[in-house]
Write a protein that holds these residues in place. Structure first.
Motif, PDB file in Angstrom:
ATOM      1  N   THR A   7       0.903  -1.209  -0.043  1.00  0.00           N
ATOM      2  CA  THR A   7       0.160  -0.007   0.027  1.00  0.00           C
ATOM      3  C   THR A   7       0.837   1.179   0.030  1.00  0.00           C
ATOM      4  N   THR A   8       0.477   2.259  -0.967  1.00  0.00           N
ATOM      5  CA  THR A   8       1.369   3.536  -0.771  1.00  0.00           C
ATOM      6  C   THR A   8       0.357   4.520  -1.186  1.00  0.00           C
ATOM      7  N   GLU A   9       0.754   5.774  -0.649  1.00  0.00           N
ATOM      8  CA  GLU A   9      -0.201   6.801  -0.714  1.00  0.00           C
ATOM      9  C   GLU A   9       0.666   8.306  -1.111  1.00  0.00           C
ATOM     10  N   PHE A  10       0.014   8.993  -1.942  1.00  0.00           N
ATOM     11  CA  PHE A  10       0.686  10.186  -2.541  1.00  0.00           C
ATOM     12  C   PHE A  10      -0.351  11.237  -2.602  1.00  0.00           C
ATOM     13  N   THR A  11       0.158  12.455  -2.822  1.00  0.00           N
ATOM     14  CA  THR A  11      -0.852  13.750  -3.272  1.00  0.00           C
ATOM     15  C   THR A  11      -0.407  14.232  -4.534  1.00  0.00           C
ATOM     16  N   PHE A  12      -1.141  14.843  -5.249  1.00  0.00           N
ATOM     17  CA  PHE A  12      -0.857  15.784  -6.427  1.00  0.00           C
ATOM     18  C   PHE A  12      -1.853  16.677  -6.381  1.00  0.00           C
ATOM     19  N   ASP A  13      -1.434  17.981  -7.072  1.00  0.00           N
ATOM     20  CA  ASP A  13      -2.258  19.194  -7.001  1.00  0.00           C
ATOM     21  C   ASP A  13      -2.772  19.363  -8.459  1.00  0.00           C
ATOM     22  N   SER A  14      -4.050  19.703  -8.560  1.00  0.00           N
ATOM     23  CA  SER A  14      -4.298  19.691 -10.160  1.00  0.00           C
ATOM     24  C   SER A  14      -5.651  20.484 -10.050  1.00  0.00           C
ATOM     25  N   ALA A  15      -5.867  21.207 -11.384  1.00  0.00           N
ATOM     26  CA  ALA A  15      -7.119  21.991 -11.410  1.00  0.00           C
ATOM     27  C   ALA A  15      -8.155  20.977 -12.359  1.00  0.00           C
ATOM     28  N   HIS A  16      -9.364  21.255 -12.379  1.00  0.00           N
ATOM     29  CA  HIS A  16     -10.313  20.686 -13.203  1.00  0.00           C
ATOM     30  C   HIS A  16     -11.694  21.388 -13.047  1.00  0.00           C
ATOM     31  N   TYR A  17     -12.469  20.881 -14.041  1.00  0.00           N
ATOM     32  CA  TYR A  17     -13.989  21.234 -14.043  1.00  0.00           C
ATOM     33  C   TYR A  17     -14.588  20.259 -14.363  1.00  0.00           C
ATOM     34  N   ILE A  18     -15.798  20.037 -13.979  1.00  0.00           N
ATOM     35  CA  ILE A  18     -16.820  18.990 -14.411  1.00  0.00           C
ATOM     36  C   ILE A  18     -17.630  19.510 -15.599  1.00  0.00           C
TER      37      ILE A  18
END
Length: 129
Positions: A7-18
């Protein structure tokens, strides 16, 4: 027969719109996405970085999405511009995309489950049988 679960966890920052969402999520906004990968194998494997069969999967390989968007990852990109058109940018679709992109990097027969969170209190999990 042996079985390993990684098991591993990480984060990333991104933009989006639905797309076509009637509300704030339909406008461009960002998240710090948290991703948890669970990988199960009945044997150990080599990796791109180590020629010996000593791991379920290489953490470096599993965390590909954490890389900068200009280097093939999802970090600091606009997901609507990165994900192929068949994927929307809901947490469900992002989890499915990360699953498929990670699965193709893994040895045959390795099981995978992907969980994605957009906010601290909301998670989605994706896996295939």
């Amino acid at each position: 027969m042996p079985k390993w679960k990684l098991t591993t966890e990480f984060t990333f920052d991104s933009a989006h719109y639905i797309r076509d969402y009637n509300g704030p999520c339909g406008r461009l906004h960002g998240h710090t996405y948290k991703v948890r990968l669970e990988v199960i194998s009945r044997q150990l494997h080599p990796s791109e970085y180590c020629p010996h069969p000593v791991m379920v999967a290489d953490f470096k390989t599993l965390r590909w999405a954490k890389r900068d968007a200009t280097k093939g990852g999802l970090d600091h990109g606009v997901l609507n511009e990165i994900l192929p058109p068949e994927y929307d940018t809901t947490a469900e679709a992002i989890a499915q995309y990360i699953y498929h992109e990670t699965k193709r990097r893994l040895p045959e027969g390795v099981e995978l489950k992907v969980a994605v969170s957009e906010t601290p209190n909301s998670w989605v999990e994706y896996e295939e049988d």
